[in-house]
Structures are given as structure tokens and as C-alpha cells.
Design a protein around this motif. Structure first.
Motif, PDB file in Angstrom:
ATOM      1  N   VAL A 154       0.852  -1.189   0.000  1.00 11.75           N
ATOM      2  CA  VAL A 154       0.000   0.000   0.000  1.00 11.75           C
ATOM      3  C   VAL A 154       0.892   1.245   0.000  1.00 11.75           C
ATOM      4  O   VAL A 154       1.773   1.390   0.841  1.00 11.75           O
ATOM      5  CB  VAL A 154      -0.918   0.024   1.237  1.00 11.75           C
ATOM      6  N   ASN A 155       0.641   2.123  -0.952  1.00 13.98           N
ATOM      7  CA  ASN A 155       1.419   3.362  -1.018  1.00 13.98           C
ATOM      8  C   ASN A 155       0.967   4.328   0.075  1.00 13.98           C
ATOM      9  O   ASN A 155      -0.222   4.615   0.209  1.00 13.98           O
ATOM     10  CB  ASN A 155       1.262   4.031  -2.383  1.00 13.98           C
ATOM     11  N   LEU A 156       1.943   4.823   0.840  1.00 13.88           N
ATOM     12  CA  LEU A 156       1.666   5.769   1.908  1.00 13.88           C
ATOM     13  C   LEU A 156       2.420   7.061   1.655  1.00 13.88           C
ATOM     14  O   LEU A 156       3.561   7.034   1.178  1.00 13.88           O
ATOM     15  CB  LEU A 156       2.095   5.197   3.267  1.00 13.88           C
ATOM     16  N   SER A 157       1.788   8.183   1.988  1.00 17.06           N
ATOM     17  CA  SER A 157       2.514   9.443   1.935  1.00 17.06           C
ATOM     18  C   SER A 157       3.544   9.455   3.064  1.00 17.06           C
ATOM     19  O   SER A 157       3.511   8.607   3.962  1.00 17.06           O
ATOM     20  CB  SER A 157       1.552  10.628   2.101  1.00 17.06           C
ATOM     21  N   HIS A 158       4.443  10.433   3.022  1.00 14.49           N
ATOM     22  CA  HIS A 158       5.491  10.493   4.047  1.00 14.49           C
ATOM     23  C   HIS A 158       4.883  10.631   5.443  1.00 14.49           C
ATOM     24  O   HIS A 158       5.279   9.925   6.382  1.00 14.49           O
ATOM     25  CB  HIS A 158       6.429  11.663   3.759  1.00 14.49           C
ATOM     26  N   LYS A 159       3.902  11.498   5.598  1.00 15.22           N
ATOM     27  CA  LYS A 159       3.288  11.700   6.917  1.00 15.22           C
ATOM     28  C   LYS A 159       2.480  10.483   7.343  1.00 15.22           C
ATOM     29  O   LYS A 159       2.464  10.121   8.530  1.00 15.22           O
ATOM     30  CB  LYS A 159       2.417  12.958   6.910  1.00 15.22           C
ATOM     31  N   GLU A 160       1.808   9.833   6.406  1.00 14.92           N
ATOM     32  CA  GLU A 160       1.069   8.614   6.734  1.00 14.92           C
ATOM     33  C   GLU A 160       2.013   7.525   7.219  1.00 14.92           C
ATOM     34  O   GLU A 160       1.720   6.824   8.189  1.00 14.92           O
ATOM     35  CB  GLU A 160       0.293   8.127   5.509  1.00 14.92           C
ATOM     36  N   GLN A 161       3.155   7.407   6.536  1.00 16.30           N
ATOM     37  CA  GLN A 161       4.137   6.387   6.931  1.00 16.30           C
ATOM     38  C   GLN A 161       4.709   6.677   8.318  1.00 16.30           C
ATOM     39  O   GLN A 161       4.857   5.781   9.144  1.00 16.30           O
ATOM     40  CB  GLN A 161       5.256   6.337   5.885  1.00 16.30           C
ATOM     41  N   LEU A 162       5.009   7.946   8.599  1.00 13.70           N
ATOM     42  CA  LEU A 162       5.529   8.327   9.912  1.00 13.70           C
ATOM     43  C   LEU A 162       4.513   8.027  11.007  1.00 13.70           C
ATOM     44  O   LEU A 162       4.861   7.501  12.070  1.00 13.70           O
ATOM     45  CB  LEU A 162       5.891   9.813   9.926  1.00 13.70           C
ATOM     46  N   LEU A 163       3.262   8.353  10.746  1.00 13.39           N
ATOM     47  CA  LEU A 163       2.212   8.132  11.739  1.00 13.39           C
ATOM     48  C   LEU A 163       1.991   6.643  11.985  1.00 13.39           C
ATOM     49  O   LEU A 163       1.931   6.195  13.147  1.00 13.39           O
ATOM     50  CB  LEU A 163       0.912   8.787  11.289  1.00 13.39           C
ATOM     51  N   LEU A 164       1.882   5.862  10.916  1.00 11.26           N
ATOM     52  CA  LEU A 164       1.665   4.425  11.087  1.00 11.26           C
ATOM     53  C   LEU A 164       2.850   3.784  11.804  1.00 11.26           C
ATOM     54  O   LEU A 164       2.676   2.900  12.651  1.00 11.26           O
ATOM     55  CB  LEU A 164       1.436   3.761   9.731  1.00 11.26           C
TER      56      LEU A 164
END
Length: 224
Positions: A154-164
Motif C-alpha cells: 500500500v502506497n503511503l505518503s510520508h506523513k502517513e508512513q511516519l504516523l503508522l
């Protein structure tokens, strides 16, 4: 960190005598035993004789280079962590390193700081709990910072990846608003609307209400 490796053995392959001797001396305080070899052919023979738990190898060496040695090892051994060190940053080398499932690519000159970074990454790789199973079809790989759903990335934005990532690493507790702001909005102000929007898009990609809000405190990731 030191105690984590005391039961493990390491093979260090490097044709430069001074670099090899210094590295072996430094690494000797971390591992149960450190084997050394001066080129890929000798390294391969040492691997076959001792089956070390971890391998660190240079690329450019006589007789058999590090990548060629790694390829031979990978034919029968897909799991032993291998770290490559080299003075070159050629894209061709980097692509081969990825294909061989190598753990780390260290650019020379080698020093204790770079070795510590590599060892810390090894700890994550060797940690059997670096996978967060969100449910039977979804998991987050903390080592590679990737979300998989039905075996698809699943492609995540930079902020989404940091949060997850911060939620997954701390799934046993609530991650506070302050922690999230410091990690993701470290150089800016975090508005409530911006945080809610980020949570909303990440929940959508997770395909479920796995991120729970704890009123007045923060958020928590529910995993299996």
C-alpha cells in the motif's frame, strides 16, 4: 545493544588488512566470535566451515568480490543477514544489493559510528517481533516501513508512513498528541484539522477503524 549479539557469530570479509583488523577488533567486543577473511573466495570457504550468523563484506576484492560471494551464499541461504561495505555508490551495486536482500549498504570509509548504525539495523532485522499483524490480511513491517494488505504493498505518503510507524512501534499504548506533533509536524504547527485529516486518510488506506482515538490523550493502533 552489546548483549544482544553475545550469542552470535560474525564473518567479516575485507581485503584491506588495516581496515579488517580494526573492524574485527571493534566487533569482537559485541559478538561471541568474529571470523575474518581477506577476499570473497576465502570468505565463502569460511562461511561454509563456520556458518556465521551475520556477514559483513566489502564488494571490491580479488579472486571473488563481495556481491559474487553473496550470490553464491544466497543460492542455499536466504536468511543470513549480509551487510555490504564499499567505497562506491554505483546504482548498479545498489540494485544488486536489493536483489540479494542485503540488510545494509555501508559507504566507506568504515568507522565505529557506521558500524553501530548497521548493528542497530541488524537488531531490528533479528527481532522476530518486527511485524505488526493488524488482522489476518493486513500487516505492517517495521523494518522496511511498509504496509501490506492481501499481499499487496500500500502506497503511503510520508506523513502517513511516519504516523503508522509510530503507532505500530507503540501499539501497546496510546501515542499522545504531543508525540505525534513532535514527530510529524516537527517544523510546523499541528492543527486539529490537519491531524484529523491525516488520521482519516490513513484509516481509509487501512480499510477499517484500526486507529482508535483516546479522547484527550491521543491515538492507539489496534493489532492482533
Amino acid at each position: 545493544m552489546q548483549n544482544e549479539f553475545l550469542k552470535l557469530t560474525l564473518l567479516y570479509v575485507e581485503n584491506d588488512d588495516v581496515i579488517r583488523q580494526n573492524a574485527v577488533e571493534y566487533l569482537g567486543s559485541y559478538f561471541k566470535e568474529v571470523f575474518e577473511a581477506k577476499d570473497g573466495q576465502e570468505g565463502l570457504e569460511c562461511y561454509e566451515d563456520h556458518k556465521p550468523d551475520i556477514i559483513i563484506t566489502d564488494i571490491e576484492m580479488p579472486r571473488l568480490n563481495g556481491l559474487a560471494m553473496a550470490k553464491k551464499i544466497r543460492k542455499s541461504d536466504k536468511n543470513t543477514p549480509i551487510i555490504i561495505s564499499t567505497a562506491y555508490t554505483d546504482t548498479h551495486y545498489l540494485m544488486q544489493a536489493v536483489e540479494l536482500q542485503l540488510i545494509k549498504y555501508i559507504v566507506k570509509p568504515i568507522n565505529s559510528k557506521k558500524l553501530k548504525v548497521a548493528l542497530n539495523l541488524l537488531l531490528e532485522h533479528l527481532n522476530i517481533n518486527n511485524i505488526n499483524n493488524i488482522d489476518n490480511e493486513k500487516y505492517y513491517d517495521r523494518l522496511n516501513k511498509s504496509l501490506m494488505i492481501d499481499k499487496e504493498l500500500v502506497n503511503l505518503s510520508h506523513k502517513e508512513q511516519l504516523l503508522l510507524d509510530v503507532l505500530a512501534r507503540n501499539h501497546h499504548r496510546v501515542v499522545t498528541y504531543e508525540e505525534i506533533e513532535h514527530l510529524i509536524w516537527y517544523d510546523d504547527f499541528m492543527s486539529k484539522d490537519a491531524l484529523r485529516a491525516l488520521i482519516r486518510t490513513l484509516r481509509k488506506k487501512l480499510q477499517g477503524e484500526y486507529i482508535k482515538n483516546v479522547s484527550g490523550s491521543g491515538y492507539r493502533l489496534n493489532v492482533l
